[in-house]
Every structure is written in C-alpha cells, then in structure tokens.
Design an enzyme around this catalytic site. Sequence first.
Site, short mmCIF file in Angstrom:
data_model
loop_
_atom_site.label_atom_id
_atom_site.label_comp_id
_atom_site.label_asym_id
_atom_site.label_seq_id
_atom_site.Cartn_x
_atom_site.Cartn_y
_atom_site.Cartn_z
N TYR A 192 12.61 31.11 33.81
CA TYR A 192 11.33 30.61 34.29
C TYR A 192 10.76 31.60 35.30
O TYR A 192 11.01 32.78 35.22
CB TYR A 192 11.47 29.18 34.85
CG TYR A 192 10.12 28.49 34.83
CD1 TYR A 192 9.46 28.29 33.62
CD2 TYR A 192 9.48 28.12 35.99
CE1 TYR A 192 8.20 27.72 33.58
CE2 TYR A 192 8.23 27.55 35.96
CZ TYR A 192 7.59 27.36 34.75
OH TYR A 192 6.34 26.82 34.71
N ARG A 211 -4.77 28.83 32.59
CA ARG A 211 -4.43 29.26 33.95
C ARG A 211 -2.91 29.37 34.05
O ARG A 211 -2.26 28.52 34.64
CB ARG A 211 -4.97 28.25 34.97
CG ARG A 211 -4.94 28.75 36.42
CD ARG A 211 -5.03 27.60 37.40
NE ARG A 211 -3.90 26.70 37.31
CZ ARG A 211 -2.71 26.90 37.89
NH1 ARG A 211 -2.50 28.00 38.61
NH2 ARG A 211 -1.75 26.02 37.77
N LYS A 234 9.66 25.22 30.64
CA LYS A 234 9.75 23.95 31.36
C LYS A 234 10.73 23.00 30.68
O LYS A 234 11.54 22.32 31.34
CB LYS A 234 8.37 23.28 31.43
CG LYS A 234 7.40 23.96 32.38
CD LYS A 234 7.63 23.55 33.81
CE LYS A 234 6.57 24.13 34.73
NZ LYS A 234 6.75 23.77 36.13
N GLU A 242 0.37 21.20 31.75
CA GLU A 242 0.87 22.39 32.43
C GLU A 242 -0.14 23.53 32.34
O GLU A 242 -0.58 23.91 31.25
CB GLU A 242 2.19 22.82 31.78
CG GLU A 242 3.01 23.76 32.63
CD GLU A 242 3.56 23.10 33.89
OE1 GLU A 242 3.55 23.79 34.94
OE2 GLU A 242 3.98 21.95 33.83
N ASP A 243 -0.49 24.07 33.49
CA ASP A 243 -1.32 25.28 33.59
C ASP A 243 -2.67 25.16 32.89
O ASP A 243 -3.14 26.10 32.23
CB ASP A 243 -0.54 26.49 33.06
CG ASP A 243 0.53 26.94 34.06
OD1 ASP A 243 0.58 26.36 35.16
OD2 ASP A 243 1.32 27.84 33.74
N ASP A 281 2.19 18.74 36.41
CA ASP A 281 3.15 19.39 37.29
C ASP A 281 2.48 20.25 38.34
O ASP A 281 2.96 20.36 39.47
CB ASP A 281 4.13 20.23 36.46
CG ASP A 281 5.31 20.71 37.29
OD1 ASP A 281 5.87 19.91 38.05
OD2 ASP A 281 5.67 21.90 37.18
N ASP A 282 1.35 20.87 37.99
CA ASP A 282 0.66 21.73 38.95
C ASP A 282 0.06 20.92 40.10
O ASP A 282 0.00 21.39 41.24
CB ASP A 282 -0.45 22.51 38.25
CG ASP A 282 0.09 23.35 37.10
OD1 ASP A 282 0.93 24.21 37.35
OD2 ASP A 282 -0.32 23.11 35.95
N ASN A 307 2.65 31.75 42.72
CA ASN A 307 3.52 32.44 41.76
C ASN A 307 2.68 33.36 40.87
O ASN A 307 1.48 33.14 40.72
CB ASN A 307 4.23 31.41 40.86
CG ASN A 307 5.32 30.67 41.59
OD1 ASN A 307 6.11 31.27 42.31
ND2 ASN A 307 5.37 29.36 41.41
#
Length: 603
Positions: free
Chosen positions: A151, A204, A222, A294-295, A317-318, A459
């Site tokens: 990851y 993103r 993930k 996610e993203d 999650d973000d 990150n």
Amino acid sequence: MLTASSSFKKINSLLLGALGDRGERKSNLSMMAASKEDDNNTTNDDNDDDDQPLTPWIVSVASGHTLLRSPQHNKGLAFTEIERNAHYLRGLLPPAVFSQELQEKRTLHILRQYQVPLHRYIAMMDLQETNEKLFYKLLIDNVEELLPVVYTPVVGEACQKYGSIFRRPQGLYISLKDKGKISEVLKNWPEKNIQVIVVTDGERILGLGDLGCQGMGIPVGKLSLYTALGGVRPSVCLPITIDVGTKNEALLNDEFYIGLKQKRATGEEYDDLLDEFMTAVKKNYGEKVLIQFEDFANHNAFDLLVKYRTSHLVFNDDIQGTACVVLGGLLSALKLIGGTLADHTFLFLGAGEAGTGIAELISLEILKKTKLTVEESRKKIWLVDSKGLVVSTRKDSLQSFKQPWAHDHEPITGLLEAVKVIKPTILIGTSGVGKQFTKEVIEAMSSINAKPLIMALSNPTSQSECTAEEAYTWSNGHAIFASGSPFDPVTYDGKEFVPGQANNAYIFPGFGLGLIMCGAIRVHDEFLLAAAEALASQVTEEDYAKGIIYPRFKNIRMISATIAAKVAARAYEFGLASNLPRPSNLVKFAESCMYSPKYRNYR
C-alpha cells in the site's frame, strides 16, 4: 462435505468436457472453499481445525496442473508426498518439499534482493495471484516491513505506472460502455457471496491526481489489507474501478493506457452511472454489503456519501476513515500534551474531504464529552485552504462542506501568519501538497507550545507537509509528530524519536470486520467515534515513553479485533445490527471470524 464455488464448477465442467476419457481417473474429492454460505456466517474452512484434512475438488480431475494454477488452493513446494500422489502432482513440481514457513523465509529473502520498491510491489502482486495463502501469511507476519510495499507509498507509483505493469485483471472494471448492463457485469465476477466492495473512479488517487482506470491499484491494495489486517476472507472482497474517462492528458495520449480514452464524464451522465451501480450492488449482494468509496474527488465524495448513507451500507475512507485514525491519534496524544480535546485549538492546512471530515469528527467527540453547542465546538477548529484562512467573509464563495468552518475573523492569506494569529496547539496537514510545514511554521508552533503536535498527513511521502526529521529538528526535539506515510526513526541531540503513522489501515479493516460480523445495515457516526476510541486504547505506556501516539503495527490483528468489537457493540446498542443474538464476547467472536492463511492438508 463442503460445496464448490461457482467459479470452480465452471472450470471443472470445462475440464471434464476437454478431458473425455481421461476423466475416468477419479479422485472423488470435495471442494475446499464454501461459497454459498449463509449471509450471516462470517467464518469458513479457514477458521476450522487446521489439522483436519480436506480435499480441493468436487469433481474428478485428470491432472494436478489446474490445482497448481488455483491461487486459493496452490501450495507450491509445500504439497506433501501424499498430496502429490493423490492429486496427480507427481512430476509437476521439483522433488523438494518445503514447509510454509520455509517458503515464507525464501520469499522474503527474494523480496529483499529487490532494490526498487516497485519491483517488490510487482513481486507481491504476482505472489497474490499464484499462492494466496502464502501472500497473506507473508504480509501478516511481516506487516511493518511489507505494508508500505503493498500500500502507501509504493501503491501510488504502481497506479501511475499501472498500464505498464498490468499483467492480469485483479478486480472488476465497470465503464460507461456498461451503462444499462451493470447488474449483468457484476454477475461475471465468480464469487457470489460478496460482503465488502472497495470502489474508486480514479479521479483523486492519493495526492497524485486523476489516474483514471489505473486507480485500480487502490481497491486491490485496500482489500488486501482488509484480509491481512482485519481477517476478512478474500473470497468475499470485490475491488471495483468505475471508468468514466479521465482529465489526465498524459494518459489520454498514452498508447498503453488501459482505460477509456475520453474526457471524464460529469453531471447527469456520471450521476446516472453511479446510481445504476449502487442499485445493482444492492440487488446482487443484498442490504448488508459494505461499499467503501475510495479516492473520489471532493465534489463527488461528499455528495455520494450524503446521497447513499441512508439507503446503503457505505463508508468513505478518505473522509471517515482518515477522521477516525486522526481522532484516535489525538485522543492518544492527550496523554503527552495534556488537557481534553476541548482545551485545544486546531489548525488545518487543507479543507478538502479529509480535512473537513477530521474536523467534523473532532467536533462530534467534543460535543459528546462536553456541554458545548455545535457552534462552540466548531469554533475550536480553523481551516486554511488555497486562498487562506476560511472565514465568514468568504462564505458565499465557499463549497458547502467548508461553510461550517467559516468563522468570524479578519482574512489571513498564509499558513505562517495563521499560526501566529490563531495560536493553535495542534497543526494538521491534509493539503496534498508537500513541504508546506516550513521551518518558520514549525518554529512558530514551538514558540507557542511546549509540545506542539504536528500531523503531516498527506500521501505519498513526497507530498508530506514535512518530514519527521524536519519536525523534530526545527522544534528542537519538542514536537510530537505523526504522518500519513511512514518515516524512519530520527536521532536528535542524542535521543531517538519514533514518528507515528496515522495510517487508515489502523481503522478500516477492523471497522469493516465489525460491520460484517454484526450484520450492520447502516453506518452511524457513533461507530466512527467508537473506532477512534478503541484505537487510542491500544497505545501502551512503552509507546508513550518514545513519543509514539499510535500502537505498533505488529499487533494489528488484535487492534482490528478490538475495533471490530467496539463498532459491533455500538451497532447493537443503536439497533443497527441484524445478526442476532449478540455474541457474549465480541472480541473473541471477532478473532474467531478472522481468515487464517495457514495451509490446509489435502487428503
């Protein structure tokens, strides 16, 4: 006798047709993995007695060649002499017989020979696709070393180069071409009992921007952690990328790009595709399937979470995962910096989905522990975006998710000035832009606080607001530091400082396990608070002595079980759990549900 998965039924039916008379060589074996389990059952053969022998097939096979190419069942050189004779493997393997432990030692030795991190990532993905149990045993037993490989930060580079390193599909791709047929596309996935979906549209990816279809590395990574860290069975996990095009001109002009070569869809076209996807997922997998966004870009991430949180079991999650892990670190850090959350002033650099999500959860925790009003709790939190301090005079031009944080104050354009005027005790970076916590900023924080808490969360590593060495050096060793990506320990003035990592992997695997094991049907904000509090409770006095505000990853499965138990307990309390009766000991129940990567004996 256990039943076969539909995927192996299809494979074996093709085998029998192709083999003809050779199919007379019968082994009368039963399938190892059960796929048609009851929706409420979170355990499988991987949780049974590891010494109990079982067999990998439900029908006759003429050769073990197919067995060797099943990542769920392949053991490589660990097949015993008896297994090699019984399953027609004689001659298909070198004569040596290895234990799983020796295989693990050998594989780790090979991985360490690679000097380029991306090469290690590729090797780990190849292992996952050839020997699933060895992959997870290696990752579980060496989590602190290999987590950064599978990851962040290496997964970021992997996504950037996904078209070049792509070997075989690892998830499900849904594109604009599939409009009107998404339910049928979902049925193409071989496993039918899906309990967790991680989905991205690639707009993103970490701090790297729009990577389109190449964002698949994120859902795959993930879900690997869902299994390794949270014990969720790999067979119930489904990674999905929704390809609606990309704004990335470099990818559109790349002849090797693996996604749709068109401008990213927006507006009604985008919304309709996502709505069809969400409806199809619920239709195919039921009310209790967890969908983790996610993203997604800010403008879609908030809208999707608000739109579907009352009709689906959804988690971003973000927004929510990041908020949980940061709140957990803050609650833990109070033992080092003193006071309660309500006693502190928070300044964020970054007012996107991560920053505002963290701010909201901090506010909820303050509300829970004090008699303050919502407005009073929010006034302890300040945000700086690309245009400066978020203040009320900017309210008309602000996006809706920033407006609750627009306080009355004179405009301030720069972070350094904001630090000097607001005088925060805690500085949190979620900007996605590296090197923003300059020497002057850290020195200003140190002049205000005896122990400034600095959290550089962006990150990958290249986008971190500052490094651990910079934080400790510029604060003369007084800072409490945590980051989103890992940093090595730092020695300053003869003392070793160990930076904490606010990694979402602390939260989402255990959080997801908790939802699955209690049969939750919706995610409540109280679940997030419970997860953060459970994480903070796992930090030891030994950790505090080294300035560490997060527990060691080597204990991650115990941490995940504790988080799962707390989340499930809160779900039962709020009447949002459907698996009844409630287990008497939720921690032990969580541990009993966890996938085991230990090889089984085949008879």
